[in-house]
Design a protein around this motif. Structure first.
Motif, PDB file in Angstrom:
ATOM      1  N   LEU A 140       0.818  -1.203   0.000  1.00  0.00           N
ATOM      2  CA  LEU A 140       0.000   0.000   0.000  1.00  0.00           C
ATOM      3  C   LEU A 140       0.855   1.258   0.000  1.00  0.00           C
ATOM      4  N   ILE A 141       1.937   1.250   0.781  1.00  0.00           N
ATOM      5  CA  ILE A 141       2.837   2.400   0.806  1.00  0.00           C
ATOM      6  C   ILE A 141       3.490   2.591  -0.563  1.00  0.00           C
ATOM      7  N   GLU A 142       3.863   1.492  -1.201  1.00  0.00           N
ATOM      8  CA  GLU A 142       4.479   1.580  -2.530  1.00  0.00           C
ATOM      9  C   GLU A 142       3.522   2.191  -3.550  1.00  0.00           C
ATOM     10  N   GLN A 143       2.238   1.806  -3.468  1.00  0.00           N
ATOM     11  CA  GLN A 143       1.257   2.387  -4.382  1.00  0.00           C
ATOM     12  C   GLN A 143       1.083   3.885  -4.139  1.00  0.00           C
ATOM     13  N   ASN A 144       1.102   4.293  -2.860  1.00  0.00           N
ATOM     14  CA  ASN A 144       1.006   5.714  -2.557  1.00  0.00           C
ATOM     15  C   ASN A 144       2.239   6.467  -3.044  1.00  0.00           C
ATOM     16  N   LEU A 145       3.421   5.861  -2.929  1.00  0.00           N
ATOM     17  CA  LEU A 145       4.641   6.494  -3.425  1.00  0.00           C
ATOM     18  C   LEU A 145       4.583   6.689  -4.937  1.00  0.00           C
ATOM     19  N   LYS A 146       4.083   5.680  -5.643  1.00  0.00           N
ATOM     20  CA  LYS A 146       3.969   5.807  -7.095  1.00  0.00           C
ATOM     21  C   LYS A 146       3.014   6.940  -7.457  1.00  0.00           C
ATOM     22  N   GLU A 147       1.915   7.038  -6.722  1.00  0.00           N
ATOM     23  CA  GLU A 147       0.961   8.101  -7.004  1.00  0.00           C
ATOM     24  C   GLU A 147       1.572   9.469  -6.726  1.00  0.00           C
ATOM     25  N   ILE A 148       2.344   9.567  -5.633  1.00  0.00           N
ATOM     26  CA  ILE A 148       3.004  10.834  -5.305  1.00  0.00           C
ATOM     27  C   ILE A 148       4.017  11.209  -6.381  1.00  0.00           C
ATOM     28  N   CYS A 149       4.796  10.223  -6.851  1.00  0.00           N
ATOM     29  CA  CYS A 149       5.789  10.499  -7.901  1.00  0.00           C
ATOM     30  C   CYS A 149       5.111  10.995  -9.178  1.00  0.00           C
ATOM     31  N   LYS A 150       3.988  10.396  -9.520  1.00  0.00           N
ATOM     32  CA  LYS A 150       3.266  10.842 -10.713  1.00  0.00           C
ATOM     33  C   LYS A 150       2.796  12.280 -10.556  1.00  0.00           C
ATOM     34  N   ARG A 151       2.284  12.602  -9.376  1.00  0.00           N
ATOM     35  CA  ARG A 151       1.817  13.975  -9.151  1.00  0.00           C
ATOM     36  C   ARG A 151       2.975  14.959  -9.149  1.00  0.00           C
ATOM     37  N   MET A 152       4.124  14.546  -8.601  1.00  0.00           N
ATOM     38  CA  MET A 152       5.299  15.411  -8.609  1.00  0.00           C
ATOM     39  C   MET A 152       5.767  15.692 -10.029  1.00  0.00           C
ATOM     40  N   GLU A 153       5.764  14.648 -10.876  1.00  0.00           N
ATOM     41  CA  GLU A 153       6.168  14.844 -12.269  1.00  0.00           C
ATOM     42  C   GLU A 153       5.211  15.803 -12.972  1.00  0.00           C
ATOM     43  N   THR A 154       3.914  15.638 -12.697  1.00  0.00           N
ATOM     44  CA  THR A 154       2.931  16.531 -13.312  1.00  0.00           C
ATOM     45  C   THR A 154       3.124  17.967 -12.849  1.00  0.00           C
ATOM     46  N   LEU A 155       3.352  18.142 -11.536  1.00  0.00           N
ATOM     47  CA  LEU A 155       3.561  19.486 -11.008  1.00  0.00           C
ATOM     48  C   LEU A 155       4.857  20.093 -11.533  1.00  0.00           C
TER      49      LEU A 155
END
Length: 237
Positions: free
Chosen positions: A140-155
């Motif tokens: 679950l933490i890994e999935q949240n990290l992936k989501e955060i990385c995607k949002r960081m790339e978008t930002l």
């Protein structure tokens, strides 16, 4: 007054069973007639019972023969394509119920581990988690990290595009000077918050620093602390 739910079981009382048969037979023939009239289809009904010497047919013996002859003209594979007996019908219902139960258990498990993850934010230790729980928590933490990385790339892409579009050419006394208009403070702040969340999640996954030290013991949001073996592992392969 609402109708009482009928228990689908054999009626042992003879008089009650006979009364129910007459009532349900009348209703069944009425439904077949409505189906044929409203939808414009050919339908028939043949009912055998120990209460009548002859089977009851609808709409008539000739009408039943016509429908049966049409049915016999259909290829044998098509005739039995949608037919089920009681055994196969029950097997289908059981399989469907098992799939629904499996999905519900997976949803409950995901909510449980999500609550454990958020409770760890308050400083509660991960002392009561077994290996399966830790695997699910790590997934679950890994999935949240992936989501955060995607949002960081978008930002980051949005910030770069925003900065490049805010460079303008301002003319002063005949000389051109380049001036940057900085309006990206909101994007930078969101990027910093995302990086801080990512760092916290990375620290949480470090067992030497956070597992079993400090805070209160982490209790399960559902049930007792000792995890039941009934749960499957729906996240980790």
């Amino acid at each position: 007054m609402t109708r009482k739910k009928v228990k689908l079981a054999y009626i042992s009382n003879d008089s009650a069973r006979k009364a129910t048969f007459k009532k349900r037979k009348k209703g069944l023939l009425k439904k077949v007639s409505e189906l044929s009239t409203l939808c414009g289809i050919d339908a028939c009904a043949i009912i055998f019972s120990p209460y009548d010497s002859q089977p009851e047919v609808w709409p008539s013996p000739l009408g039943v023969q016509r429908v049966l002859s049409q049915f016999k003209k259909v290829p044998e594979m098509e005739q039995s394509k949608k037919m089920v007996n009681q055994d196969s019908f029950l097997r289908q219902r059981i399989a469907k119920a098992n799939e629904q139960l499996k999905k519900q258990r997976k949803d409950n498990r995901e909510k449980e581990i999500t609550q454990v993850m958020f409770q760890s934010l308050t400083g509660k230790a991960l002392l009561n988690l077994n290996m399966m729980d830790l695997n699910d928590l790590g997934w679950l933490i890994e999935q949240n990290l992936k989501e955060i990385c995607k949002r960081m790339e978008t930002l980051t892409k949005g910030t770069s595009t925003h900065n490049s579009s805010n460079y303008g050419v301002v003319k002063n006394n005949g000389e051109a000077s380049q001036q940057q208009v900085d309006k990206s403070s909101g994007f930078d702040q969101m990027s910093m918050e995302a990086m801080q969340k990512q760092q916290w999640l990375l620290d949480l996954m470090n067992p030497q620093e956070h597992m079993g030290f400090g805070g209160e013991e982490l209790m399960y949001p559902f049930g007792e602390s000792s995890h039941s073996t009934l749960w499957s592992n729906p996240f980790y392969p």
